[in-house]
Write a protein that holds these residues in place. Structure first.
Motif, PDB file in Angstrom:
ATOM      1  N   MET A   1       2.151 -63.769 -33.738  1.00 46.59           N
ATOM      2  CA  MET A   1       3.071 -62.692 -33.411  1.00 46.59           C
ATOM      3  C   MET A   1       3.584 -62.875 -31.982  1.00 46.59           C
ATOM      4  N   GLN A   2       4.846 -62.570 -31.816  1.00 47.40           N
ATOM      5  CA  GLN A   2       5.475 -62.745 -30.517  1.00 47.40           C
ATOM      6  C   GLN A   2       5.573 -61.417 -29.764  1.00 47.40           C
ATOM      7  N   ILE A   3       5.781 -61.548 -28.465  1.00 48.07           N
ATOM      8  CA  ILE A   3       6.012 -60.406 -27.587  1.00 48.07           C
ATOM      9  C   ILE A   3       7.478 -60.443 -27.177  1.00 48.07           C
ATOM     10  N   ALA A   4       8.125 -59.282 -27.209  1.00 46.80           N
ATOM     11  CA  ALA A   4       9.508 -59.160 -26.759  1.00 46.80           C
ATOM     12  C   ALA A   4       9.567 -58.124 -25.650  1.00 46.80           C
ATOM     13  N   VAL A   5      10.533 -58.270 -24.764  1.00 50.02           N
ATOM     14  CA  VAL A   5      10.698 -57.358 -23.634  1.00 50.02           C
ATOM     15  C   VAL A   5      12.118 -56.800 -23.636  1.00 50.02           C
TER      16      VAL A   5
ATOM     17  N   VAL B   1       7.563 -65.303 -20.844  1.00 48.69           N
ATOM     18  CA  VAL B   1       7.869 -64.584 -22.088  1.00 48.69           C
ATOM     19  C   VAL B   1       9.221 -65.085 -22.580  1.00 48.69           C
ATOM     20  N   GLY B   2       9.290 -65.450 -23.852  1.00 49.26           N
ATOM     21  CA  GLY B   2      10.498 -66.068 -24.379  1.00 49.26           C
ATOM     22  C   GLY B   2      11.551 -65.103 -24.888  1.00 49.26           C
ATOM     23  N   LEU B   3      11.146 -63.987 -25.462  1.00 52.84           N
ATOM     24  CA  LEU B   3      12.102 -63.052 -26.049  1.00 52.84           C
ATOM     25  C   LEU B   3      12.388 -61.913 -25.077  1.00 52.84           C
ATOM     26  N   ILE B   4      13.412 -62.093 -24.291  1.00 56.15           N
ATOM     27  CA  ILE B   4      13.782 -61.120 -23.259  1.00 56.15           C
ATOM     28  C   ILE B   4      15.136 -60.530 -23.608  1.00 56.15           C
ATOM     29  N   TYR B   5      15.215 -59.208 -23.556  1.00 56.26           N
ATOM     30  CA  TYR B   5      16.465 -58.505 -23.819  1.00 56.26           C
ATOM     31  C   TYR B   5      16.832 -57.657 -22.608  1.00 56.26           C
ATOM     32  N   PRO B   6      17.557 -58.250 -21.643  1.00 54.47           N
ATOM     33  CA  PRO B   6      18.011 -57.446 -20.504  1.00 54.47           C
ATOM     34  C   PRO B   6      19.146 -56.536 -20.958  1.00 54.47           C
TER      35      PRO B   6
ATOM     36  N   ALA C   1      18.694 -53.179 -29.403  1.00 55.16           N
ATOM     37  CA  ALA C   1      17.666 -54.218 -29.278  1.00 55.16           C
ATOM     38  C   ALA C   1      16.364 -53.778 -29.932  1.00 55.16           C
ATOM     39  N   LEU C   2      15.966 -52.534 -29.705  1.00 56.87           N
ATOM     40  CA  LEU C   2      14.729 -52.016 -30.286  1.00 56.87           C
ATOM     41  C   LEU C   2      14.819 -51.970 -31.811  1.00 56.87           C
ATOM     42  N   GLU C   3      15.939 -51.516 -32.323  1.00 58.45           N
ATOM     43  CA  GLU C   3      16.123 -51.474 -33.777  1.00 58.45           C
ATOM     44  C   GLU C   3      16.098 -52.877 -34.373  1.00 58.45           C
ATOM     45  N   ARG C   4      16.769 -53.827 -33.723  1.00 54.34           N
ATOM     46  CA  ARG C   4      16.814 -55.206 -34.207  1.00 54.34           C
ATOM     47  C   ARG C   4      15.417 -55.831 -34.191  1.00 54.34           C
ATOM     48  N   LEU C   5      14.696 -55.651 -33.084  1.00 55.13           N
ATOM     49  CA  LEU C   5      13.358 -56.234 -32.957  1.00 55.13           C
ATOM     50  C   LEU C   5      12.374 -55.618 -33.943  1.00 55.13           C
ATOM     51  N   SER C   6      12.525 -54.336 -34.225  1.00 57.62           N
ATOM     52  CA  SER C   6      11.591 -53.659 -35.129  1.00 57.62           C
ATOM     53  C   SER C   6      11.692 -54.173 -36.558  1.00 57.62           C
ATOM     54  N   LYS C   7      12.787 -54.826 -36.893  1.00 56.37           N
ATOM     55  CA  LYS C   7      12.988 -55.358 -38.243  1.00 56.37           C
ATOM     56  C   LYS C   7      12.467 -56.788 -38.400  1.00 56.37           C
ATOM     57  N   ARG C   8      12.086 -57.394 -37.292  1.00 60.12           N
ATOM     58  CA  ARG C   8      11.612 -58.783 -37.353  1.00 60.12           C
ATOM     59  C   ARG C   8      10.123 -58.838 -37.679  1.00 60.12           C
ATOM     60  N   ASP C   9       9.761 -59.729 -38.574  1.00 62.77           N
ATOM     61  CA  ASP C   9       8.365 -59.880 -38.980  1.00 62.77           C
ATOM     62  C   ASP C   9       7.520 -60.636 -37.962  1.00 62.77           C
ATOM     63  N   ASP C  10       8.165 -61.389 -37.081  1.00 64.23           N
ATOM     64  CA  ASP C  10       7.416 -62.210 -36.130  1.00 64.23           C
ATOM     65  C   ASP C  10       7.136 -61.503 -34.804  1.00 64.23           C
ATOM     66  N   ILE C  11       7.560 -60.249 -34.659  1.00 66.28           N
ATOM     67  CA  ILE C  11       7.347 -59.488 -33.427  1.00 66.28           C
ATOM     68  C   ILE C  11       6.166 -58.541 -33.631  1.00 66.28           C
ATOM     69  N   GLY C  12       5.166 -58.632 -32.758  1.00 68.58           N
ATOM     70  CA  GLY C  12       4.005 -57.756 -32.843  1.00 68.58           C
ATOM     71  C   GLY C  12       3.971 -56.716 -31.752  1.00 68.58           C
ATOM     72  N   THR C  13       4.520 -57.076 -30.590  1.00 65.55           N
ATOM     73  CA  THR C  13       4.496 -56.182 -29.434  1.00 65.55           C
ATOM     74  C   THR C  13       5.862 -56.173 -28.764  1.00 65.55           C
ATOM     75  N   ILE C  14       6.305 -54.974 -28.427  1.00 67.87           N
ATOM     76  CA  ILE C  14       7.541 -54.820 -27.653  1.00 67.87           C
ATOM     77  C   ILE C  14       7.186 -54.113 -26.359  1.00 67.87           C
ATOM     78  N   ILE C  15       7.538 -54.731 -25.261  1.00 67.34           N
ATOM     79  CA  ILE C  15       7.358 -54.130 -23.943  1.00 67.34           C
ATOM     80  C   ILE C  15       8.711 -53.552 -23.540  1.00 67.34           C
ATOM     81  N   ILE C  16       8.708 -52.279 -23.139  1.00 65.99           N
ATOM     82  CA  ILE C  16       9.951 -51.604 -22.760  1.00 65.99           C
ATOM     83  C   ILE C  16       9.683 -50.773 -21.511  1.00 65.99           C
ATOM     84  N   THR C  17      10.669 -50.666 -20.644  1.00 72.82           N
ATOM     85  CA  THR C  17      10.467 -49.884 -19.428  1.00 72.82           C
ATOM     86  C   THR C  17      10.429 -48.395 -19.747  1.00 72.82           C
ATOM     87  N   GLU C  18       9.693 -47.651 -18.936  1.00 73.98           N
ATOM     88  CA  GLU C  18       9.502 -46.209 -19.161  1.00 73.98           C
ATOM     89  C   GLU C  18      10.819 -45.452 -19.218  1.00 73.98           C
ATOM     90  N   ARG C  19      11.721 -45.763 -18.320  1.00 71.46           N
ATOM     91  CA  ARG C  19      12.990 -45.031 -18.271  1.00 71.46           C
ATOM     92  C   ARG C  19      13.808 -45.241 -19.542  1.00 71.46           C
TER      93      ARG C  19
END
Length: 111
Positions: free
Chosen positions: A1-5, A20-25, A35-53
């Motif tokens: 599983m990959q990590i995305a930011v 980290v390879g999957l970065i979404y500025p 970006a969050l909706e797109r990443l949530s549909k991927r089977d290879d993503i296990g963790t999404i790091i997102i800023t608090e704001r």
């Protein structure tokens, strides 16, 4: 599983430098939502790091994703530092999901 930011440009660069390879500025809440909706549909993503704001503005979507997926969404401070809050959203999520309240004992300051 990959990590995305999903983060502002400066925070994203820090994660890119850390390897980290999957970065979404993003520059707007709508970009972050897409970006969050797109990443949530991927089977290879296990963790999404997102800023608090960003996460604060996407709270409804994040709650929905917790109910529908097994994603781990981690909220981190951005370049401006942590947000002061009355209620920590992670603690609240644990309380409502698991029925367990987490309490921390404040450490005594030494002088």
């Amino acid at each position: 599983m990959q990590i995305a930011v999903i983060a502002d440009q400066d925070t994203a660069i820090g994660f890119k430098l850390a390897g980290v390879g999957l970065i979404y500025p993003v520059t707007s809440i709508e970009e972050a939502r897409r970006a969050l909706e797109r990443l949530s549909k991927r089977d290879d993503i296990g963790t999404i790091i997102i800023t608090e704001r960003l996460a604060d503005n996407l709270r409804d979507l994040i709650k929905e994703l917790y109910k529908k997926t097994s994603l781990i969404i981690v909220e981190i401070p951005d370049k401006y530092g942590p947000i002061e809050r009355e209620v920590d959203p992670i603690r609240e999520l644990i309380r409502t999901t698991l029925g367990v309240e987490i309490k921390f004992k404040k450490s005594e300051e030494k002088t």
